[in-house]
Design an enzyme around this catalytic site. Structure first.
Site, PDB file in Angstrom:
ATOM      1  N   ASN A   1      -6.017   3.081  10.806  1.00 52.29           N
ATOM      2  CA  ASN A   1      -4.986   1.915  11.454  1.00 52.29           C
ATOM      3  C   ASN A   1      -4.630   2.073  12.784  1.00 52.29           C
ATOM      4  OD1 ASN A   1      -3.828   4.263   9.951  1.00 52.29           O
ATOM      5  ND2 ASN A   1      -2.200   3.513  10.972  1.00 52.29           N
TER       6      ASN A   1
ATOM      7  N   GLN B   1      -6.358  -1.020   5.813  1.00 51.03           N
ATOM      8  CA  GLN B   1      -6.927  -1.842   6.886  1.00 51.03           C
ATOM      9  C   GLN B   1      -8.280  -2.345   6.915  1.00 51.03           C
ATOM     10  OE1 GLN B   1      -5.119  -2.567   9.481  1.00 51.03           O
ATOM     11  NE2 GLN B   1      -3.467  -1.460   9.320  1.00 51.03           N
TER      12      GLN B   1
ATOM     13  N   ALA C   1       0.694  -1.370  -0.030  1.00 44.88           N
ATOM     14  CA  ALA C   1      -0.194  -0.125  -0.022  1.00 44.88           C
ATOM     15  C   ALA C   1       0.890   1.304   0.045  1.00 44.88           C
ATOM     16  CB  ALA C   1      -1.050   0.154   1.155  1.00 44.88           C
ATOM     17  N   THR C   2       2.105   1.340   0.812  1.00 44.59           N
ATOM     18  CA  THR C   2       2.839   2.194   0.523  1.00 44.59           C
ATOM     19  C   THR C   2       3.209   2.764  -0.701  1.00 44.59           C
ATOM     20  OG1 THR C   2       3.883   1.637   2.845  1.00 44.59           O
ATOM     21  CG2 THR C   2       5.230   3.423   1.515  1.00 44.59           C
TER      22      THR C   2
ATOM     23  N   ALA D   1      -1.458  -7.181   1.109  1.00 43.83           N
ATOM     24  CA  ALA D   1      -1.920  -8.674   1.757  1.00 43.83           C
ATOM     25  C   ALA D   1      -1.816  -8.874   2.998  1.00 43.83           C
ATOM     26  CB  ALA D   1      -1.321  -9.664   0.594  1.00 43.83           C
TER      27      ALA D   1
ATOM     28  N   CYS E   1       4.632   2.263  11.710  1.00 45.13           N
ATOM     29  CA  CYS E   1       5.702   3.202  11.449  1.00 45.13           C
ATOM     30  C   CYS E   1       6.196   4.029  12.482  1.00 45.13           C
ATOM     31  CB  CYS E   1       5.554   4.118  10.200  1.00 45.13           C
ATOM     32  SG  CYS E   1       4.597   2.715   9.066  1.00 45.13           S
TER      33      CYS E   1
HETATM   34  N1  PLP Z   1      -2.068   2.272   5.087  1.00 42.98           N
HETATM   35  C1  PLP Z   1      -2.452   2.070   5.996  1.00 42.98           C
HETATM   36  C2  PLP Z   1      -3.943   2.707   6.582  1.00 42.98           C
HETATM   37  C3  PLP Z   1      -1.757   1.088   6.631  1.00 42.98           C
HETATM   38  O1  PLP Z   1      -2.274   0.692   7.918  1.00 42.98           O
HETATM   39  C4  PLP Z   1      -0.737   0.612   6.359  1.00 42.98           C
HETATM   40  C5  PLP Z   1       0.546  -0.131   7.109  1.00 42.98           C
HETATM   41  O2  PLP Z   1       0.783  -0.020   8.319  1.00 42.98           O
HETATM   42  C6  PLP Z   1      -0.066   1.007   5.140  1.00 42.98           C
HETATM   43  C7  PLP Z   1      -1.026   1.868   4.187  1.00 42.98           C
HETATM   44  C8  PLP Z   1       1.227   0.659   4.502  1.00 42.98           C
HETATM   45  O3  PLP Z   1       0.999  -0.622   3.921  1.00 42.98           O
HETATM   46  P1  PLP Z   1       2.328  -1.608   3.298  1.00 42.98           P
HETATM   47  O4  PLP Z   1       2.797  -1.994   4.524  1.00 42.98           O
HETATM   48  O5  PLP Z   1       1.639  -2.454   2.466  1.00 42.98           O
HETATM   49  O6  PLP Z   1       3.261  -0.567   2.359  1.00 42.98           O
END
Ligand code: PLP
Length: 387
Positions: free
Chosen positions: A156, A184, A78-79, A204, A329
């Site tokens: 989150n 989430q 997602a990042t 995932a 994070c």
């Molecule tokens: N967006 C939300 C709401 C999240 O909770 C997270 C992970 O903590 C992310 C994005 C980032 O996801 P990824 O670890 O797949 O990059």
């Protein structure tokens, strides 16, 4: 050789950070890795088979979200998906165009917006209960159309569910592109309808799939600017050899989780029973966003004052339960969560908030263990009289 270690000594309540790999995902991953050894871009049959499997996974994910398969771009998570959206709009919007993001976004949205848009990214305020202020957004859109709006599906840190369908409607009405971070939400709540948002990011690993695989749902018309360049993959929208096994495991996992959605009410009851017993044992505890709909797996609780929040986390860890102070994070840092500050929490209140996030495999006994260990920690930290 030790390949993995089961954490039998720990009760895990940090699924919003990441969840243990589920056998369904592991099997799908291994099977795909064994069966589809080719590069989907290769010209031979081995490559074509991998490509066909990847396209099948794309179709299945698109069906879950309610969008076209061409709208899906595989990413590392997602990042990356969130970053791709902001870099795209930074390149296609006029240089003075403003954007709006909610004040409670994950850092992969908040910091990406700040990186690409600086002070042209304004924050949509949230209520003290942690819900995005729809009136503010409606007025802002009527006054001046921004280049992009980003509001997540569920938070989150607090688990508070956001009115993403209403945001999508508002944005459609004013013809403003909308990004919904559903990292989430997916695998915990019903994904249908997400496909109506212009951009959706997901991954995932929050619900038992492997790390390092995610996606961006984007409009198939209009060229999405690639974030990674150096190859024609994903129709020139994301360079790099696709993670075929990861994509198949993601879809298998989300499919399996969708099959469990009928059990959401029972999970919510488990969570609420824990809250009730926790607030009875420690009446000082306050649940963040208590009156709002929240993800069934998440409890953000303001605990009684001790020297600093790290003491709660460290104490609970030593006693055998893994919890978090906020998004993964920002864990370990001293600053209070920006999400809680945006909700009006004072820094010393925000610093006492812990997040307990369960998973589909969490059972009543685990919630009981969590409660017992919090009580023991409270006794050892001197905020609950020994009995
Ligand atoms: N967006 C939300 C709401 C999240 O909770 C997270 C992970 O903590 C992310 C994005 C980032 O996801 P990824 O670890 O797949 O990059």
């Amino acid at each position: 050789m030790i390949f993995f270690r089961l954490e039998n000594d720990v009760t895990y309540f940090d699924h919003n950070a990441t969840a243990p790999l589920h056998p369904v995902a592991r099997e799908a991953w291994l099977e795909a890795a064994d069966n589809f050894i080719g590069n989907p871009s290769s010209p031979h049959r081995v490559g074509s088979r991998a490509d066909a499997a990847l396209e099948e996974a794309r179709l299945r994910l698109a069906a879950m979200l309610g969008c076209h398969a061409h709208d899906i771009v595989w990413t590392s998570g997602a990042t990356e998906a969130n970053n791709q959206v902001f870099q795209h709009f930074a390149r296609v919007l006029p240089p003075d165009a403003p954007i709006h993001i909610s004040a409670i976004e994950h850092p992969s949205v908040a910091e990406s917006a700040a990186h690409y848009f600086g002070d042209r990214a304004s924050l949509i305020p949230v209520t003290p209960d942690g819900i995005v202020d729809l009136d503010w957004l409606a007025e802002a859109l009527a006054r001046h159309r921004p280049g992009l709006v980003a509001v997540m599906a569920a938070d989150n840190v607090t688990g508070v569910i956001q009115p993403w369908e209403q945001v999508a409607n508002l944005c459609r009405r004013w013809e403003v592109p909308y990004l919904c971070d559903a990292a989430q939400w997916l695998g915990k709540e019903n994904p249908i309808g997400l496909g109506t948002c212009d951009f959706v990011s997901g991954c995932a690993h929050k619900v038992g799939g492997p790390r390092g695989i995610g996606f961006l749902k984007c409009p198939s018309q209009g060229r999405l600017k690639p974030f990674l360049v150096g190859g024609p993959q994903e129709e020139n929208r994301r360079a790099g050899t696709e993670n075929v096994a990861g994509a198949l495991a993601l879809v298998a996992m989300l499919d399996a989780r969708c099959g469990l959605l009928v059990e959401v009410e029972a999970r919510r009851e488990m969570r609420d029973q824990f809250i009730q017993r926790l607030t009875t044992a420690l009446p000082e505890v306050k649940i963040v966003g208590e009156l709002q709909p929240r993800l069934w797996n998440t409890v953000a609780a303001q605990l009684p004052q001790v020297d600093c929040r790290q003491r709660w986390v460290v104490k609970l860890d030593k006693l055998g339960v893994a919890v978090s102070t906020g998004s993964a994070c920002s864990s370990g840092k001293e600053e209070p969560s920006p999400v809680l500050l945006a909700m009006g929490y004072a820094p010393n209140q925000a610093a006492r908030v812990l997040r307990f996030s369960s998973g589909w495999e969490t059972n009543e006994k685990d919630w009981e263990t969590l409660l017992a260990i919090i009580q023991q920690a409270a006794r050892e930290l001197g905020v609950l009289a020994s009995v």
